[in-house]
Design a protein around this motif. Structure first.
Motif, PDB file in Angstrom:
ATOM      1  N   ASN A   1       0.819  -1.218   0.000  1.00  0.00           N
ATOM      2  CA  ASN A   1       0.000   0.000   0.000  1.00  0.00           C
ATOM      3  C   ASN A   1       0.854   1.270   0.000  1.00  0.00           C
ATOM      4  O   ASN A   1       0.749   2.110   0.884  1.00  0.00           O
ATOM      5  CB  ASN A   1      -0.939  -0.007   1.210  1.00  0.00           C
ATOM      6  CG  ASN A   1      -2.126  -0.925   1.001  1.00  0.00           C
ATOM      7  OD1 ASN A   1      -2.238  -1.614  -0.008  1.00  0.00           O
ATOM      8  ND2 ASN A   1      -3.033  -0.953   1.980  1.00  0.00           N
ATOM      9  N   SER A   2       1.671   1.408  -1.046  1.00  0.00           N
ATOM     10  CA  SER A   2       2.625   2.522  -1.108  1.00  0.00           C
ATOM     11  C   SER A   2       2.468   3.360  -2.365  1.00  0.00           C
ATOM     12  O   SER A   2       3.447   3.914  -2.869  1.00  0.00           O
ATOM     13  CB  SER A   2       4.053   1.973  -1.017  1.00  0.00           C
ATOM     14  OG  SER A   2       4.265   1.291   0.185  1.00  0.00           O
TER      15      SER A   2
ATOM     16  N   ALA B   1       7.246  -2.874 -14.474  1.00  0.00           N
ATOM     17  CA  ALA B   1       7.813  -4.152 -14.898  1.00  0.00           C
ATOM     18  C   ALA B   1       7.666  -4.354 -16.406  1.00  0.00           C
ATOM     19  O   ALA B   1       8.553  -4.916 -17.065  1.00  0.00           O
ATOM     20  CB  ALA B   1       7.143  -5.295 -14.140  1.00  0.00           C
ATOM     21  N   ALA B   2       6.565  -3.874 -16.958  1.00  0.00           N
ATOM     22  CA  ALA B   2       6.356  -4.001 -18.400  1.00  0.00           C
ATOM     23  C   ALA B   2       7.321  -3.133 -19.189  1.00  0.00           C
ATOM     24  O   ALA B   2       7.652  -3.441 -20.340  1.00  0.00           O
ATOM     25  CB  ALA B   2       4.914  -3.639 -18.745  1.00  0.00           C
TER      26      ALA B   2
ATOM     27  N   LEU C   1       5.687   5.293  -4.211  1.00  0.00           N
ATOM     28  CA  LEU C   1       6.366   4.220  -4.919  1.00  0.00           C
ATOM     29  C   LEU C   1       7.069   4.689  -6.185  1.00  0.00           C
ATOM     30  O   LEU C   1       8.188   4.248  -6.484  1.00  0.00           O
ATOM     31  CB  LEU C   1       5.350   3.120  -5.244  1.00  0.00           C
ATOM     32  CG  LEU C   1       5.859   1.890  -5.980  1.00  0.00           C
ATOM     33  CD1 LEU C   1       6.996   1.232  -5.222  1.00  0.00           C
ATOM     34  CD2 LEU C   1       4.708   0.902  -6.198  1.00  0.00           C
ATOM     35  N   ARG C   2       6.468   5.559  -6.941  1.00  0.00           N
ATOM     36  CA  ARG C   2       7.071   5.977  -8.214  1.00  0.00           C
ATOM     37  C   ARG C   2       8.420   6.647  -7.992  1.00  0.00           C
ATOM     38  O   ARG C   2       9.390   6.374  -8.719  1.00  0.00           O
ATOM     39  CB  ARG C   2       6.123   6.919  -8.965  1.00  0.00           C
ATOM     40  CG  ARG C   2       4.841   6.263  -9.467  1.00  0.00           C
ATOM     41  CD  ARG C   2       3.969   7.261 -10.195  1.00  0.00           C
ATOM     42  NE  ARG C   2       2.695   6.693 -10.620  1.00  0.00           N
ATOM     43  CZ  ARG C   2       1.612   6.626  -9.843  1.00  0.00           C
ATOM     44  NH1 ARG C   2       1.662   7.080  -8.592  1.00  0.00           N
ATOM     45  NH2 ARG C   2       0.500   6.108 -10.308  1.00  0.00           N
ATOM     46  N   GLN C   3       8.497   7.534  -7.003  1.00  0.00           N
ATOM     47  CA  GLN C   3       9.771   8.213  -6.746  1.00  0.00           C
ATOM     48  C   GLN C   3      10.839   7.212  -6.317  1.00  0.00           C
ATOM     49  O   GLN C   3      12.003   7.312  -6.723  1.00  0.00           O
ATOM     50  CB  GLN C   3       9.617   9.297  -5.680  1.00  0.00           C
ATOM     51  CG  GLN C   3      10.905  10.094  -5.463  1.00  0.00           C
ATOM     52  CD  GLN C   3      10.745  11.214  -4.454  1.00  0.00           C
ATOM     53  OE1 GLN C   3       9.799  11.255  -3.684  1.00  0.00           O
ATOM     54  NE2 GLN C   3      11.696  12.149  -4.456  1.00  0.00           N
ATOM     55  N   SER C   4      10.446   6.243  -5.505  1.00  0.00           N
ATOM     56  CA  SER C   4      11.397   5.228  -5.070  1.00  0.00           C
ATOM     57  C   SER C   4      11.901   4.409  -6.254  1.00  0.00           C
ATOM     58  O   SER C   4      13.117   4.204  -6.414  1.00  0.00           O
ATOM     59  CB  SER C   4      10.734   4.310  -4.044  1.00  0.00           C
ATOM     60  OG  SER C   4      11.625   3.307  -3.618  1.00  0.00           O
ATOM     61  N   LEU C   5      10.994   3.938  -7.087  1.00  0.00           N
ATOM     62  CA  LEU C   5      11.384   3.147  -8.253  1.00  0.00           C
ATOM     63  C   LEU C   5      12.242   3.960  -9.223  1.00  0.00           C
ATOM     64  O   LEU C   5      13.244   3.467  -9.752  1.00  0.00           O
ATOM     65  CB  LEU C   5      10.140   2.625  -8.965  1.00  0.00           C
ATOM     66  CG  LEU C   5       9.373   1.507  -8.250  1.00  0.00           C
ATOM     67  CD1 LEU C   5       8.051   1.242  -8.957  1.00  0.00           C
ATOM     68  CD2 LEU C   5      10.206   0.234  -8.173  1.00  0.00           C
ATOM     69  N   ASP C   6      11.861   5.195  -9.458  1.00  0.00           N
ATOM     70  CA  ASP C   6      12.626   6.041 -10.380  1.00  0.00           C
ATOM     71  C   ASP C   6      14.058   6.231  -9.887  1.00  0.00           C
ATOM     72  O   ASP C   6      15.011   6.234 -10.677  1.00  0.00           O
ATOM     73  CB  ASP C   6      11.953   7.393 -10.550  1.00  0.00           C
ATOM     74  CG  ASP C   6      10.667   7.319 -11.368  1.00  0.00           C
ATOM     75  OD1 ASP C   6      10.475   6.313 -12.078  1.00  0.00           O
ATOM     76  OD2 ASP C   6       9.847   8.259 -11.285  1.00  0.00           O
TER      77      ASP C   6
ATOM     78  N   GLN D   1      -0.833  -1.996  -9.697  1.00  0.00           N
ATOM     79  CA  GLN D   1      -0.885  -1.436 -11.051  1.00  0.00           C
ATOM     80  C   GLN D   1       0.391  -0.647 -11.370  1.00  0.00           C
ATOM     81  O   GLN D   1       0.912  -0.728 -12.496  1.00  0.00           O
ATOM     82  CB  GLN D   1      -2.117  -0.535 -11.193  1.00  0.00           C
ATOM     83  CG  GLN D   1      -3.442  -1.274 -11.201  1.00  0.00           C
ATOM     84  CD  GLN D   1      -3.855  -1.771  -9.826  1.00  0.00           C
ATOM     85  OE1 GLN D   1      -3.426  -1.223  -8.807  1.00  0.00           O
ATOM     86  NE2 GLN D   1      -4.687  -2.806  -9.782  1.00  0.00           N
ATOM     87  N   ILE D   2       0.899   0.091 -10.396  1.00  0.00           N
ATOM     88  CA  ILE D   2       2.144   0.846 -10.611  1.00  0.00           C
ATOM     89  C   ILE D   2       3.290  -0.116 -10.887  1.00  0.00           C
ATOM     90  O   ILE D   2       4.070   0.054 -11.830  1.00  0.00           O
ATOM     91  CB  ILE D   2       2.454   1.734  -9.389  1.00  0.00           C
ATOM     92  CG1 ILE D   2       1.385   2.808  -9.226  1.00  0.00           C
ATOM     93  CG2 ILE D   2       3.841   2.368  -9.523  1.00  0.00           C
ATOM     94  CD1 ILE D   2       1.482   3.584  -7.918  1.00  0.00           C
TER      95      ILE D   2
END
Length: 294
Positions: A15-16, A56-57, A20-25, A50-51
């Protein structure tokens, strides 16, 4: 997995969607690009899945999986560690973020000295919006030759526990008990890891730790808050937290390769810590007895 892949970045998430986007980026922008990013979704109920699936895609380095039920935060960390087949593991979190040179600088240190179990950077604390930065000094550059010295120094000095989010040598990590399903087991893990190798602190602030209302250290001692972080589905309460922690320290020393005189030194040290915590330990026993009668 490519043959030249040395690093698994393990990202347990729940539930992040907000962060999450900033962390992944920040992970995908690392100047050392040859890593595998393993995401373990702990049965999130928001837009996290979904993020992750979109990222991953778009990037073949990302492997996404989802737990059928929430197995609790520590077990999810252990799950991604169990999936790592590389020389190094870098645990990450969905709400923190990193400077691009972190992996490259850490790998240089680890490849240069096989006695180092963990390389972590200096930290900056930020608020929920990533603002109001405050430098934080860990003071855990543990390069003593004696493992017992490293163990005692860590337990005497550690405050915030996030150093395990650095780069870890898997051959050392596999000798530990990993994270226990109780509060503050990250400190137990760090102490145990220090028995197997040195800790190297990069003298650069490459890590941004975000504090917000659902972060693990936001409300220490608040049972409801800790339940959201540590409990698996169906678990209502974590009992004997202090007892679990103390006994785990003893177990870590007992199973370590230290000589007997070093183990005895650490047992005496841990015995003194037991005495210091006697009121909390007694309170946990009293709470258990009261609940058993009700």
């Amino acid at each position: 997995m490519p043959q030249d892949c040395l690093i698994t970045v393990g990202l347990p998430v729940y539930n992040s969607e907000r962060y999450l986007r900033q962390s992944l980026d920040s992970l995908l922008a690392q100047t050392f690009p040859h890593f595998l990013l393993v995401i373990s979704d702990n049965a999130s109920t928001d837009g996290t899945a979904q993020i992750c699936q979109r990222y991953a895609a778009a990037d073949s380095r990302i492997k996404y999986s989802r737990n059928e039920t929430n197995i609790g935060n520590p077990r999810n960390f252990n799950r991604v560690a169990g999936l790592a087949e590389t020389r190094y593991l870098k645990w990450s979190t969905a709400d923190d973020f990193w400077e691009p040179s972190f992996l490259e600088r850490s790998l240089e240190v680890m490849e240069r000295d096989a006695t180092i179990a963990l390389c972590y950077p200096q930290a900056v604390l930020v608020d929920a919006n990533g603002r109001n930065p405050k430098n934080y000094d860990d003071v855990l550059h543990l390069v003593q030759e004696d493992p017992a010295d490293r163990f005692v120094t860590l337990l005497d000095k550690i405050k915030l526990a996030h150093q395990h989010l650095g780069l870890i040598r898997m051959s050392h990590l596999r000798q530990t008990h990993l994270l226990g399903a109780y509060v503050a087991s990250d400190i137990n893990l760090l102490a145990e890891l220090s028995l197997y190798g040195k800790f190297f602190e990069l003298p650069r602030r490459l890590y941004f730790r975000r504090f917000h209302q659902d972060s693990g250290s936001w409300k220490r001692g608040d049972a409801e808050h800790e339940a959201r972080r540590y409990h698996a589905s169906g678990e209502k309460h974590i009992g004997f937290n202090k007892w679990h922690r103390h006994l785990a320290f003893f177990s870590a020393v007992r199973q370590s390769p230290l000589p007997l005189n070093s183990k005895m030194r650490l047992f005496r040290y841990l015995g003194r810590r037991l005495i210091w915590d006697r009121r909390d330990l007694k309170a946990e026993l009293t709470e258990f007895a009261r609940s058993a009668r009700s």
